[in-house]
Design a protein around this motif. Structure first.
Motif, PDB file in Angstrom:
ATOM      1  N   ILE A 156       0.669  -1.156   0.186  1.00  0.00           N
ATOM      2  CA  ILE A 156       0.167  -0.126  -0.116  1.00  0.00           C
ATOM      3  C   ILE A 156       0.995   1.144  -0.071  1.00  0.00           C
ATOM      4  N   GLN A 157       1.924   1.461   0.824  1.00  0.00           N
ATOM      5  CA  GLN A 157       2.918   2.438   0.978  1.00  0.00           C
ATOM      6  C   GLN A 157       3.593   2.732  -0.190  1.00  0.00           C
ATOM      7  N   ARG A 158       3.854   1.689  -1.157  1.00  0.00           N
ATOM      8  CA  ARG A 158       4.442   1.884  -2.367  1.00  0.00           C
ATOM      9  C   ARG A 158       3.717   1.977  -3.594  1.00  0.00           C
ATOM     10  N   GLY A 159       2.404   2.098  -3.119  1.00  0.00           N
ATOM     11  CA  GLY A 159       1.453   2.537  -4.311  1.00  0.00           C
ATOM     12  C   GLY A 159       1.005   1.295  -5.310  1.00  0.00           C
ATOM     13  N   LEU A 160       1.392   0.097  -4.710  1.00  0.00           N
ATOM     14  CA  LEU A 160       1.170  -0.843  -5.688  1.00  0.00           C
ATOM     15  C   LEU A 160      -0.186  -1.573  -5.875  1.00  0.00           C
ATOM     16  N   VAL A 161      -1.007  -1.071  -4.818  1.00  0.00           N
ATOM     17  CA  VAL A 161      -2.489  -1.582  -4.525  1.00  0.00           C
ATOM     18  C   VAL A 161      -3.309  -0.768  -3.795  1.00  0.00           C
ATOM     19  N   GLU A 162      -4.421  -0.349  -3.953  1.00  0.00           N
ATOM     20  CA  GLU A 162      -5.252   0.397  -2.934  1.00  0.00           C
ATOM     21  C   GLU A 162      -5.813  -0.508  -1.694  1.00  0.00           C
ATOM     22  N   ARG A 163      -5.660   0.163  -0.578  1.00  0.00           N
ATOM     23  CA  ARG A 163      -5.985  -0.660   0.678  1.00  0.00           C
ATOM     24  C   ARG A 163      -7.402  -1.480   0.399  1.00  0.00           C
ATOM     25  N   GLY A 164      -8.310  -0.672  -0.219  1.00  0.00           N
ATOM     26  CA  GLY A 164      -9.714  -1.385  -0.252  1.00  0.00           C
ATOM     27  C   GLY A 164      -9.587  -2.597  -0.965  1.00  0.00           C
ATOM     28  N   ARG A 165      -8.882  -2.913  -1.957  1.00  0.00           N
ATOM     29  CA  ARG A 165      -8.743  -4.112  -2.624  1.00  0.00           C
ATOM     30  C   ARG A 165      -7.731  -5.213  -1.949  1.00  0.00           C
ATOM     31  N   THR A 166      -7.366  -5.116  -0.654  1.00  0.00           N
ATOM     32  CA  THR A 166      -6.718  -5.842  -0.098  1.00  0.00           C
ATOM     33  C   THR A 166      -7.390  -6.569   0.996  1.00  0.00           C
ATOM     34  N   ARG A 167      -6.880  -7.998   1.145  1.00  0.00           N
ATOM     35  CA  ARG A 167      -7.185  -8.632   2.212  1.00  0.00           C
ATOM     36  C   ARG A 167      -6.369  -9.527   3.039  1.00  0.00           C
ATOM     37  N   LEU A 168      -6.471  -9.701   4.360  1.00  0.00           N
ATOM     38  CA  LEU A 168      -5.525 -10.309   5.170  1.00  0.00           C
ATOM     39  C   LEU A 168      -6.037 -11.750   5.520  1.00  0.00           C
ATOM     40  N   ILE A 169      -5.286 -12.701   4.976  1.00  0.00           N
ATOM     41  CA  ILE A 169      -5.638 -14.129   5.269  1.00  0.00           C
ATOM     42  C   ILE A 169      -4.344 -14.773   5.614  1.00  0.00           C
ATOM     43  N   ARG A 170      -4.241 -15.149   6.846  1.00  0.00           N
ATOM     44  CA  ARG A 170      -3.113 -15.452   7.504  1.00  0.00           C
ATOM     45  C   ARG A 170      -2.418 -16.915   7.191  1.00  0.00           C
ATOM     46  N   GLY A 171      -1.757 -17.225   6.354  1.00  0.00           N
ATOM     47  CA  GLY A 171      -1.171 -18.271   5.938  1.00  0.00           C
ATOM     48  C   GLY A 171      -1.958 -19.310   5.335  1.00  0.00           C
TER      49      GLY A 171
END
Length: 373
Positions: A156-171
């Motif tokens: 997100i910080q590098r501008g590669l993807v917007e936060r709203g299109r990310t998901r966190l699924i751990r492992g």
């Protein structure tokens, strides 16, 4: 996905769960590992070979892979694509945009060699790949799965993807009924285990140095497999030399990992690799084993310092040796940490949880009108 072996170890259960949920699932990887390909086909999953070179950088071969993906997507016209690991995400994302496939899931199972290595080649690849990666991840109907919040924040910080299109699924999840607690056997020396791919940045050199310093206090067991195509691979002759020196108990690849964990008191993974959440640490925690690992992205997602193991600074041999030695001398603390680790897995790292969250994301995309847009 790059290679069929990784699909079997990390994504087969998800594919079968998706099929059970009503999806028609097909698999596309390289076909160099014929035994693993046969297992995929035996599971009843249609298989499509691709000319993936897992660690290759030859421009002509990489272009051939991209074109093969484009041709496959144009032929199959899939409603949803799920790319796993950096290279399939990059090439698959570009091919999906060329073929106007709308619903795309990109799963980054750690950032691997290109993002983690400090060498000139890795830095060059990182610089060159960033604009292409940003393009590959773009699109209203694409979602990017991260396994830990550090990688998510970096993209997100590098501008590669917007936060709203990310998901966190751990492992990748673990079957807690298969990987379950077992009593440590009574042996002359307790076992400290390194398990996983035999890569320098996974910390095996540091593991062996600890074995050298604590010689005679434990059996330092190494279980895993080489990855000769990787620039980080540890030569098998080096493992044989450590074995001959009496530093490690080198056992190669084993298919009975619950038993391997049951034989161990401590699981040690001193990784500086670009991990997602290391599967070995999830499995070890599920088996109620205390873990020693580095305070790095992914590793600290499953191991909490002083709770179910110890976190040490990456590359700090003194701290690593102290942490391992402390646990060897304190089996009661190991048991307490093991129980805590088991609960951490049950609370957030089970295979059922990972499958449920991922299939929910499929439904979200397919219900949002992103098909073939």
């Amino acid at each position: 996905m790059n290679i069929p072996r990784f699909f079997l170890s990390h994504r087969l259960s998800l594919a079968l769960a998706a099929r059970e949920a009503g999806f028609a699932v097909a698999v596309a990887t390289s076909d160099k590992d014929s035994a693993s390909v046969s297992e995929i086909k035996a599971a009843g999953l249609p298989f499509y070979p691709l000319p993936f070179s897992q660690h290759g950088t030859n421009p002509l071969h990489e272009l051939r892979t991209l074109l093969a993906l484009r041709n496959l997507y144009a032929r199959l016209q899939p409603d949803l694509l799920h790319h796993v690991s950096i290279k399939p995400v990059l090439y698959g994302g570009l091919a999906a945009r060329i073929c106007r496939r709308g619903a795309v899931v990109h799963a980054l199972s750690g950032l691997g060699y290109v993002f983690a290595d400090e060498g000139m080649k890795a830095r060059l690849l990182n610089t060159v790949s960033k604009p292409a990666l940003k393009l590959a991840l773009a699109g209203a109907g694409s979602r990017v799965i991260f396994q830990n919040p550090d990688d998510q924040r970096l993209f997100i910080q590098r501008g590669l993807v917007e936060r709203g299109r990310t998901r966190l699924i751990r492992g990748s999840g673990v079957d807690e009924k298969v990987f379950c607690p077992a009593q440590e056997p009574i042996v002359a020396l307790p076992v400290v285990l390194y398990a996983g791919r035999l890569l320098w940045q996974k910390g095996i050199g540091d593991f062996v140095e600890v074995a050298r310093r604590l010689r005679g206090q434990a059996t330092f067991r190494v279980v895993g497999y080489a990855e000769p195509s990787s620039p980080l691979s540890v030569p098998l002759r080096q493992l044989d030399a450590w074995q001959a020196e009496g530093l490690i108990d080198w056992q190669g690849k084993r298919d009975d990992m619950p038993t391997v964990y049951a034989e161990s008191r401590v699981v040690c993974l001193p990784s500086t690799y670009g991990e997602g959440v290391p599967k070995v640490l999830i499995e070890a925690a599920a088996c109620a084993r205390a873990c020693v690992t580095t305070d790095t992205p992914g590793c600290r997602e499953i191991v909490r310092d002083g709770v179910n193991g110890r976190l040490v600074p990456p590359g700090d041999i003194e701290a690593l040796t102290t942490a391992v030695n402390m646990l060897l001398d304190d089996p009661e603390t190991c048991r307490r940490m093991g129980a805590a680790g088991r609960q951490i897995v049950l609370d957030g790292f089970t295979l059922a949880r990972v499958c449920q969250d991922t299939i929910a994301l499929y439904d979200e995309l397919l219900g949002g009108g992103y098909i073939s847009r």
